[in-house]
Design a protein around this motif. Structure first.
Motif, PDB file in Angstrom:
ATOM      1  N   THR A 282       0.832  -1.209   0.000  1.00 25.90           N
ATOM      2  CA  THR A 282       0.000   0.000   0.000  1.00 25.90           C
ATOM      3  C   THR A 282       0.863   1.255   0.000  1.00 25.90           C
ATOM      4  N   LEU A 283       1.857   1.286   0.884  1.00 27.51           N
ATOM      5  CA  LEU A 283       2.700   2.480   0.981  1.00 27.51           C
ATOM      6  C   LEU A 283       3.507   2.688  -0.297  1.00 27.51           C
ATOM      7  N   ARG A 284       3.996   1.611  -0.879  1.00 24.43           N
ATOM      8  CA  ARG A 284       4.756   1.748  -2.126  1.00 24.43           C
ATOM      9  C   ARG A 284       3.866   2.311  -3.239  1.00 24.43           C
ATOM     10  N   TYR A 285       2.640   1.848  -3.304  1.00 20.80           N
ATOM     11  CA  TYR A 285       1.706   2.338  -4.327  1.00 20.80           C
ATOM     12  C   TYR A 285       1.403   3.824  -4.109  1.00 20.80           C
ATOM     13  N   LEU A 286       1.102   4.214  -2.881  1.00 24.94           N
ATOM     14  CA  LEU A 286       0.748   5.610  -2.609  1.00 24.94           C
ATOM     15  C   LEU A 286       1.937   6.547  -2.828  1.00 24.94           C
ATOM     16  N   GLU A 287       3.126   6.112  -2.484  1.00 27.83           N
ATOM     17  CA  GLU A 287       4.309   6.954  -2.701  1.00 27.83           C
ATOM     18  C   GLU A 287       4.494   7.274  -4.183  1.00 27.83           C
ATOM     19  N   ARG A 288       4.156   6.338  -5.022  1.00 25.96           N
ATOM     20  CA  ARG A 288       4.286   6.557  -6.465  1.00 25.96           C
ATOM     21  C   ARG A 288       3.074   7.282  -7.044  1.00 25.96           C
ATOM     22  N   ARG A 289       1.912   6.988  -6.535  1.00 26.46           N
ATOM     23  CA  ARG A 289       0.667   7.434  -7.179  1.00 26.46           C
ATOM     24  C   ARG A 289       0.215   8.835  -6.751  1.00 26.46           C
ATOM     25  N   LEU A 290       0.398   9.189  -5.507  1.00 31.93           N
ATOM     26  CA  LEU A 290      -0.148  10.453  -5.011  1.00 31.93           C
ATOM     27  C   LEU A 290       0.409  11.691  -5.719  1.00 31.93           C
ATOM     28  N   PRO A 291       1.704  11.738  -6.061  1.00 26.02           N
ATOM     29  CA  PRO A 291       2.191  12.938  -6.770  1.00 26.02           C
ATOM     30  C   PRO A 291       1.530  13.161  -8.135  1.00 26.02           C
ATOM     31  N   GLN A 292       0.906  12.128  -8.710  1.00 28.16           N
ATOM     32  CA  GLN A 292       0.277  12.256 -10.021  1.00 28.16           C
ATOM     33  C   GLN A 292      -1.181  12.716  -9.933  1.00 28.16           C
ATOM     34  N   LEU A 293      -1.734  12.713  -8.718  1.00 27.70           N
ATOM     35  CA  LEU A 293      -3.176  12.829  -8.563  1.00 27.70           C
ATOM     36  C   LEU A 293      -3.730  14.162  -9.061  1.00 27.70           C
ATOM     37  N   GLU A 294      -3.147  15.268  -8.649  1.00 31.49           N
ATOM     38  CA  GLU A 294      -3.708  16.559  -9.031  1.00 31.49           C
ATOM     39  C   GLU A 294      -3.562  16.811 -10.527  1.00 31.49           C
ATOM     40  N   GLY A 295      -2.520  16.261 -11.133  1.00 26.79           N
ATOM     41  CA  GLY A 295      -2.387  16.389 -12.578  1.00 26.79           C
ATOM     42  C   GLY A 295      -3.506  15.682 -13.325  1.00 26.79           C
ATOM     43  N   GLU A 296      -4.190  14.770 -12.655  1.00 28.74           N
ATOM     44  CA  GLU A 296      -5.325  14.062 -13.251  1.00 28.74           C
ATOM     45  C   GLU A 296      -6.653  14.727 -12.899  1.00 28.74           C
ATOM     46  N   GLY A 297      -6.578  15.891 -12.253  1.00 35.84           N
ATOM     47  CA  GLY A 297      -7.810  16.632 -11.972  1.00 35.84           C
ATOM     48  C   GLY A 297      -8.498  16.268 -10.684  1.00 35.84           C
ATOM     49  N   VAL A 298      -7.797  15.656  -9.730  1.00 34.71           N
ATOM     50  CA  VAL A 298      -8.359  15.303  -8.429  1.00 34.71           C
ATOM     51  C   VAL A 298      -7.424  15.838  -7.353  1.00 34.71           C
ATOM     52  N   ARG A 299      -8.000  16.491  -6.342  1.00 35.53           N
ATOM     53  CA  ARG A 299      -7.190  17.112  -5.296  1.00 35.53           C
ATOM     54  C   ARG A 299      -7.214  16.273  -4.022  1.00 35.53           C
ATOM     55  N   LEU A 300      -6.015  16.018  -3.495  1.00 30.83           N
ATOM     56  CA  LEU A 300      -5.885  15.326  -2.209  1.00 30.83           C
ATOM     57  C   LEU A 300      -6.082  16.338  -1.093  1.00 30.83           C
ATOM     58  N   VAL A 301      -7.043  16.079  -0.193  1.00 29.48           N
ATOM     59  CA  VAL A 301      -7.366  17.023   0.875  1.00 29.48           C
ATOM     60  C   VAL A 301      -7.393  16.296   2.210  1.00 29.48           C
ATOM     61  N   SER A 302      -7.406  17.093   3.296  1.00 28.68           N
ATOM     62  CA  SER A 302      -7.530  16.505   4.626  1.00 28.68           C
ATOM     63  C   SER A 302      -8.977  16.097   4.894  1.00 28.68           C
ATOM     64  N   VAL A 303      -9.156  15.244   5.891  1.00 19.73           N
ATOM     65  CA  VAL A 303     -10.515  14.836   6.263  1.00 19.73           C
ATOM     66  C   VAL A 303     -11.330  16.050   6.680  1.00 19.73           C
ATOM     67  N   GLN A 304     -10.696  17.015   7.359  1.00 22.68           N
ATOM     68  CA  GLN A 304     -11.421  18.202   7.831  1.00 22.68           C
ATOM     69  C   GLN A 304     -12.039  18.988   6.684  1.00 22.68           C
ATOM     70  N   VAL A 305     -11.375  19.018   5.535  1.00 24.05           N
ATOM     71  CA  VAL A 305     -11.927  19.734   4.377  1.00 24.05           C
ATOM     72  C   VAL A 305     -13.252  19.111   3.954  1.00 24.05           C
ATOM     73  N   LEU A 306     -13.329  17.786   3.967  1.00 23.64           N
ATOM     74  CA  LEU A 306     -14.576  17.119   3.592  1.00 23.64           C
ATOM     75  C   LEU A 306     -15.655  17.370   4.638  1.00 23.64           C
ATOM     76  N   LEU A 307     -15.283  17.514   5.882  1.00 26.24           N
ATOM     77  CA  LEU A 307     -16.270  17.782   6.927  1.00 26.24           C
ATOM     78  C   LEU A 307     -16.918  19.156   6.743  1.00 26.24           C
ATOM     79  N   GLU A 308     -16.226  20.075   6.068  1.00 23.80           N
ATOM     80  CA  GLU A 308     -16.758  21.419   5.850  1.00 23.80           C
ATOM     81  C   GLU A 308     -17.687  21.490   4.640  1.00 23.80           C
ATOM     82  N   ARG A 309     -17.743  20.449   3.846  1.00 25.83           N
ATOM     83  CA  ARG A 309     -18.587  20.457   2.644  1.00 25.83           C
ATOM     84  C   ARG A 309     -20.055  20.451   3.028  1.00 25.83           C
TER      85      ARG A 309
END
Length: 309
Positions: A282-309
């Protein structure tokens, strides 16, 4: 001897002589005139001054005041409102939580080092719970208590766990001990808990304590019968629920498949919650995958951000 009247001729000569003497006396009182070769000409009184031509005055007809056309009115242009920049649509949001942290310091630090605001859900009363909570908070990561709860399978839940057999006083006392096991804590999610989260009364007790501490709750949804969200709403505790488990099967292909499901959920609904575990795969996958996420149009946010929605 008597006076004799002179003859007329003598009288005439005497008168002529007297008149001549009188003319001589008058001429002696004046300045002599300068000789002139030309006969004198009579001059006007202002002789010698510049001659100014006389311009006849022509009367100008002035129209009455009411007949004068007023100047055209100045029309100010209407102000043009500034053009506001078009607001860009917000990106879909993905929050990630890594459960079961606290047993291994190197593994826990690897979770802390993941890109972005990945939350650490730390088990209470483990060797490295407090140190990892401190390091995670310093790194700006959300810190949560991964609270052990009774499950349907009868599996051991570890120290600090809550069960359906506990009366209210014991339940609340055990919960307070777990919440005080390390700090800081911003929220709570359940470790296992398929039996306990289905118990509405005990979920109400739980949410009352979290509300007093101003903590949020994330329901891991280990059962479809969970009452956690309903109890949280009643107690006005901010809460969200898990959408996807990342690593129920620990192969890269399955992890990638579940991650894609979470991204699709975020794009469809605007947000998604993904829960994983500190497995090497899991950690190996996330270390590679997370830096690509915003370039694909999805933003990584904290749990608190979702609580404010």
């Amino acid at each position: 001897m008597g006076w004799t009247c002179p003859p007329c001729g003598g009288v005439s000569r005497a008168l002529a002589l007297s008149f001549s003497l009188l003319l001589v006396a008058c001429s002696d009182d004046e300045s002599p005139e300068a000789p002139s070769s030309a006969p004198a000409t009579e001059q006007p009184a202002n002789a010698g001054a510049a001659v100014v031509p006389v311009v006849p005055v022509v009367p100008v007809e002035v129209p009455p005041l009411s007949a004068v056309e007023p100047p055209p009115a100045v029309i100010e242009p209407e102000p043009v409102p500034p053009t506001l920049p078009t607001e860009l649509p917000s990106l879909p949001q993905l929050a990630i939580i890594i459960d079961d942290v606290g047993q291994s310091l190197p593994v826990g630090r690897r979770v802390v080092a993941l890109p972005g605001p990945v939350a650490l859900a730390i088990l209470p009363f483990l060797p490295h719970s407090q140190l990892l909570a401190t390091e995670a908070a310093a790194a700006g990561k959300p810190v949560m208590l991964h609270l052990p709860m009774e499950n349907m399978a009868g599996l051991s839940i570890g120290p600090g766990g809550l069960t359906t057999a506990m009366p209210e006083a014991e339940f609340r006392s055990r919960l307070q001990l777990a919440l005080n096991a390390f700090s800081p804590i911003q929220g709570v999610n359940n470790h296992m808990g398929s039996r306990l989260t289905a118990d509405r009364q005990r979920m109400d007790w739980l949410m009352q304590v979290l509300g007093e501490r101003q903590l949020f709750f994330v329901d891991s949804r280990t059962t479809a019968q969970t009452q956690a969200a309903f109890a949280a709403e009643t107690a006005k505790v901010p809460s969200v629920s898990r959408d996807v488990f990342l690593d129920n099967q620990r192969t890269e292909a399955e992890i990638d498949h579940e991650f894609a499901l979470a991204v699709a959920k975020a794009r469809k609904d605007g947000a998604a919650v993904l829960i994983g575990h500190p497995y090497p795969e899991t950690l190996r996958y996330l270390e590679r995958r997370l830096p690509q996420l915003e370039g694909e149009g999805v933003r990584l946010v904290s749990v608190q951000v979702l609580l404010e929605r």
